[in-house]
Design a protein around this motif. Structure first.
Motif, PDB file in Angstrom:
ATOM      1  N   CYS A  28      54.904 -42.643  13.236  1.00 33.25           N
ATOM      2  CA  CYS A  28      54.651 -42.784  11.805  1.00 33.25           C
ATOM      3  C   CYS A  28      54.969 -41.460  11.112  1.00 33.25           C
ATOM      4  CB  CYS A  28      53.216 -43.243  11.553  1.00 33.25           C
ATOM      5  SG  CYS A  28      51.990 -41.942  11.719  1.00 33.25           S
ATOM      6  N   PRO A  29      55.207 -41.485   9.815  1.00 34.10           N
ATOM      7  CA  PRO A  29      55.583 -40.240   9.127  1.00 34.10           C
ATOM      8  C   PRO A  29      54.397 -39.308   8.911  1.00 34.10           C
ATOM      9  CG  PRO A  29      55.472 -42.041   7.569  1.00 34.10           C
ATOM     10  CD  PRO A  29      55.222 -42.646   8.907  1.00 34.10           C
ATOM     11  N   SER A  30      53.197 -39.769   9.219  1.00 32.54           N
ATOM     12  CA  SER A  30      51.912 -39.089   9.013  1.00 32.54           C
ATOM     13  C   SER A  30      51.533 -39.105   7.530  1.00 32.54           C
ATOM     14  CB  SER A  30      51.889 -37.672   9.592  1.00 32.54           C
ATOM     15  OG  SER A  30      52.431 -36.749   8.692  1.00 32.54           O
ATOM     16  N   CYS A  31      50.226 -39.034   7.298  1.00 29.52           N
ATOM     17  CA  CYS A  31      49.709 -39.056   5.924  1.00 29.52           C
ATOM     18  C   CYS A  31      48.313 -38.473   5.943  1.00 29.52           C
ATOM     19  CB  CYS A  31      49.714 -40.492   5.379  1.00 29.52           C
ATOM     20  SG  CYS A  31      48.442 -41.511   6.128  1.00 29.52           S
ATOM     21  N   ASN A  34      46.245 -48.178  10.680  1.00 25.09           N
ATOM     22  CA  ASN A  34      47.526 -48.889  10.607  1.00 25.09           C
ATOM     23  C   ASN A  34      48.377 -48.716  11.868  1.00 25.09           C
ATOM     24  OD1 ASN A  34      47.137 -49.911   8.038  1.00 25.09           O
ATOM     25  ND2 ASN A  34      47.847 -48.015   7.084  1.00 25.09           N
ATOM     26  N   GLY A  35      48.064 -47.699  12.649  1.00 27.94           N
ATOM     27  CA  GLY A  35      48.894 -47.384  13.815  1.00 27.94           C
ATOM     28  C   GLY A  35      49.169 -48.561  14.735  1.00 27.94           C
ATOM     29  N   MET A  86      51.286 -42.689  16.844  1.00 24.49           N
ATOM     30  CA  MET A  86      50.825 -43.077  15.508  1.00 24.49           C
ATOM     31  C   MET A  86      49.576 -42.283  15.133  1.00 24.49           C
ATOM     32  SD  MET A  86      53.147 -45.401  15.097  1.00 24.49           S
ATOM     33  CE  MET A  86      52.798 -46.433  13.709  1.00 24.49           C
ATOM     34  N   GLY A  87      49.509 -41.925  13.856  1.00 23.37           N
ATOM     35  CA  GLY A  87      48.476 -40.989  13.417  1.00 23.37           C
ATOM     36  C   GLY A  87      47.066 -41.533  13.359  1.00 23.37           C
ATOM     37  N   CYS A  88      46.891 -42.831  13.144  1.00 21.51           N
ATOM     38  CA  CYS A  88      45.526 -43.322  12.979  1.00 21.51           C
ATOM     39  C   CYS A  88      45.388 -44.745  13.476  1.00 21.51           C
ATOM     40  CB  CYS A  88      45.105 -43.245  11.506  1.00 21.51           C
ATOM     41  SG  CYS A  88      45.829 -44.560  10.526  1.00 21.51           S
ATOM     42  N   MET A 120      51.342 -47.881   4.904  1.00 24.71           N
ATOM     43  CA  MET A 120      52.791 -47.965   5.027  1.00 24.71           C
ATOM     44  C   MET A 120      53.285 -49.410   5.009  1.00 24.71           C
ATOM     45  SD  MET A 120      53.508 -45.186   7.911  1.00 24.71           S
ATOM     46  CE  MET A 120      54.675 -46.338   8.637  1.00 24.71           C
ATOM     47  N   ARG A 148      45.629 -39.770   6.513  1.00 25.83           N
ATOM     48  CA  ARG A 148      44.762 -40.334   7.558  1.00 25.83           C
ATOM     49  C   ARG A 148      45.038 -39.754   8.941  1.00 25.83           C
ATOM     50  NH1 ARG A 148      45.241 -46.170   5.486  1.00 25.83           N
ATOM     51  NH2 ARG A 148      43.229 -46.503   4.522  1.00 25.83           N
ATOM     52  N   THR A 149      46.169 -39.030   9.063  1.00 24.23           N
ATOM     53  CA  THR A 149      46.580 -38.546  10.379  1.00 24.23           C
ATOM     54  C   THR A 149      45.504 -37.661  10.997  1.00 24.23           C
ATOM     55  OG1 THR A 149      48.790 -38.519   9.470  1.00 24.23           O
ATOM     56  CG2 THR A 149      48.517 -37.480  11.603  1.00 24.23           C
ATOM     57  N   GLU A 181      51.483 -51.178  13.492  1.00 21.65           N
ATOM     58  CA  GLU A 181      52.845 -50.767  13.127  1.00 21.65           C
ATOM     59  C   GLU A 181      53.635 -50.177  14.285  1.00 21.65           C
ATOM     60  OE1 GLU A 181      52.895 -48.400   9.621  1.00 21.65           O
ATOM     61  OE2 GLU A 181      51.633 -49.773   8.518  1.00 21.65           O
TER      62      GLU A 181
HETATM   63  S1  SF4 Z   1      49.837 -44.916  10.910  1.00 17.88           S
HETATM   64 FE1  SF4 Z   1      48.010 -44.094   9.911  1.00 17.88          FE
HETATM   65  S2  SF4 Z   1      48.370 -41.892   9.911  1.00 17.88           S
HETATM   66 FE2  SF4 Z   1      50.346 -42.807  10.266  1.00 17.88          FE
HETATM   67  S3  SF4 Z   1      51.248 -42.966   8.248  1.00 17.88           S
HETATM   68 FE3  SF4 Z   1      50.287 -44.939   8.699  1.00 17.88          FE
HETATM   69  S4  SF4 Z   1      48.250 -44.743   7.784  1.00 17.88           S
HETATM   70 FE4  SF4 Z   1      49.069 -42.654   7.919  1.00 17.88          FE
END
Ligand code: SF4
Length: 407
Positions: A316-319, A353-354, A348-350, A1, A321-322, A357
């Motif tokens: 985070c919007p999730s992806c 990057n969590g 945060m999903g992961c 992201m 990697r979540t 960010e």
């Molecule tokens: S923080 Fe991790 S899980 Fe959430 S959108 Fe960014 S890369 Fe994907």
């Protein structure tokens, strides 16, 4: 992201050297009851009741209902002398059964006598320059001569003067509320249906007030089209700067409608100007119960960092990697913590990057590995816990830090 061309989402003054807070335009403080609009005071939230002001009991209940959920200034409509007189009883009952509420009365077509009466009972009178001295448009008119323009200007002065004097002598205030949809015909002929016409309408009334040493003025320039509303307010600020005026502004998009689009429209207009430092009080006008307007106002102010009335969530919007059901966890975290006003909480999903960010979150809930999450305090990873215990462990951490309050 994260993108390379922009500063990271967690950019703070310390990391970028740029102060990201909004610098508000300097305005004078204008009283409305026991509150002030402008002068560096928090941006005030206001709304308007739908009840007929002649329904005293209904109006008192509606004003109280709005005030209790955070509407700091309440406007009522006063279309007749009977409505104006009813405001005395409404004000008295509020004081006796609840508390004084900053009240604004809206007067309409040729409302001078009504305004004079209601100015005894409310804290602020809102007049619309396009309607205050209302001349029926002549269908065969093609222009206004300067003499005709000035003749009506004189009539406005004579009519406005007693109201200005009355408000001035009681240290009350006036809103000069221009609406794009109801500009006076002579302004339309002279300046067109434009932001210029709106600004000149306001300036004509301001000049009369100033000539009588009255400066407790707030201004609004509203339109149902967002670009017009934004342009009119920007131009008003420019003209005030040139003229050495510092009156606070009330922002709103009229007839914004309802539902999601009504909220987006209001946010586009109000939020854009607030981000530029313009605006001292706001109203979100929705075609819904006025109670629905108040959370929208606070969300706009919170999102811009102008007021803190709730927890700020970063998620985070999730992806791909979540590592958990982000929507569900965010919902659970919110349910458990949304009474902790003032905290920043990130979900945060992961771990990739969590943490980077999470912006300047006080606490973070971050996916660590399948079935496990990590809890963060600021940027520091505190502990890894099974996902099933994540929300409870987050609460425990906040408790251990002494930042928990019972709901
Ligand atoms: S923080 Fe991790 S899980 Fe959430 S959108 Fe960014 S890369 Fe994907």
């Amino acid at each position: 992201m994260q993108t390379l061309s922009n500063p990271p989402a967690n950019a703070t003054p310390e990391t970028t050297g740029v102060d990201t807070s909004i610098v508000r335009r300097k305005t004078r403080a204008v009283p409305v009851g026991d509150l002030f609009i402008g002068g560096g005071y928090p941006v005030a939230v206001q709304s308007m009741i739908n009840e007929d002001t002649l329904d005293i009991e209904g109006s008192v209940a509606a004003i109280r209902r709005l005030h209790e959920i955070g509407c700091e200034i309440v406007r009522v409509t006063v279309p007749s002398m009977a409505h104006a007189k009813a405001m005395e009883e409404i004000r008295d009952r509020l004081i006796k059964t609840y508390k004084p509420v900053p009240l604004v009365a809206d007067v309409h077509h040729n409302g001078m006598k009504i305004a004079l009466e209601v100015a005894n009972y409310v804290d602020n009178v809102r007049i619309n320059p396009g309607l205050y001295v209302f001349e029926k448009p002549k269908s065969d008119r093609t222009e206004y001569t300067e003499a005709e323009f000035n003749e009506i200007g004189e009539k406005i002065r004579e009519t406005l003067e007693p109201l200005v004097v009355k408000l001035r002598d009681q240290n009350k205030s006036m809103r000069i509320g221009v609406n794009h949809g109801s500009l006076a015909e002579r302004m339309l002929f002279t300046y067109g249906d434009t932001p210029e016409g709106m600004v000149e309408s306001a300036l004509e009334f301001i000049r009369i007030c100033e000539s009588l040493n009255f400066y407790n003025i707030e201004l609004s320039l509203k339109a149902s089209r967002v670009p017009v509303m934004i342009a009119a307010n920007r131009l008003m600020v420019k003209r005030m700067d040139e003229l050495g005026m510092d009156y606070p502004l009330h922002l709103g998009v009229t007839e914004a409608g309802d539902g999601e689009y009504g909220r987006i429209k209001s946010t586009a207009g109000i939020g854009t100007l607030l981000a530029e430092g313009i605006g001292d009080t706001i109203r979100v006008s929705l075609t819904e119960a006025p109670e629905k307007e108040i959370p929208v106002c606070y969300s706009i102010l919170q999102a811009l960092g102008l007021r803190r009335t709730m927890v700020e969530y970063v998620a985070c919007p999730s992806c791909g990697r979540t590592l958990f059901n982000l929507e569900e966890v965010l919902h659970k975290v919110r349910e458990a913590t949304n009474h902790l006003t003032g905290l920043n909480i990130a979900v945060m999903g992961c771990i990739v990057n969590g943490p980077g960010e999470m912006a300047d979150a006080d606490y973070g809930y971050v996916g660590k590995q399948l079935g496990y999450i990590s809890l963060y305090r600021g940027r520091e990873e505190i502990k890894r816990v099974p996902e099933t215990e994540g929300v409870q462990e987050l609460i425990n951490l906040i408790k251990a830090d002494g930042r928990w309050v019972e709901p």
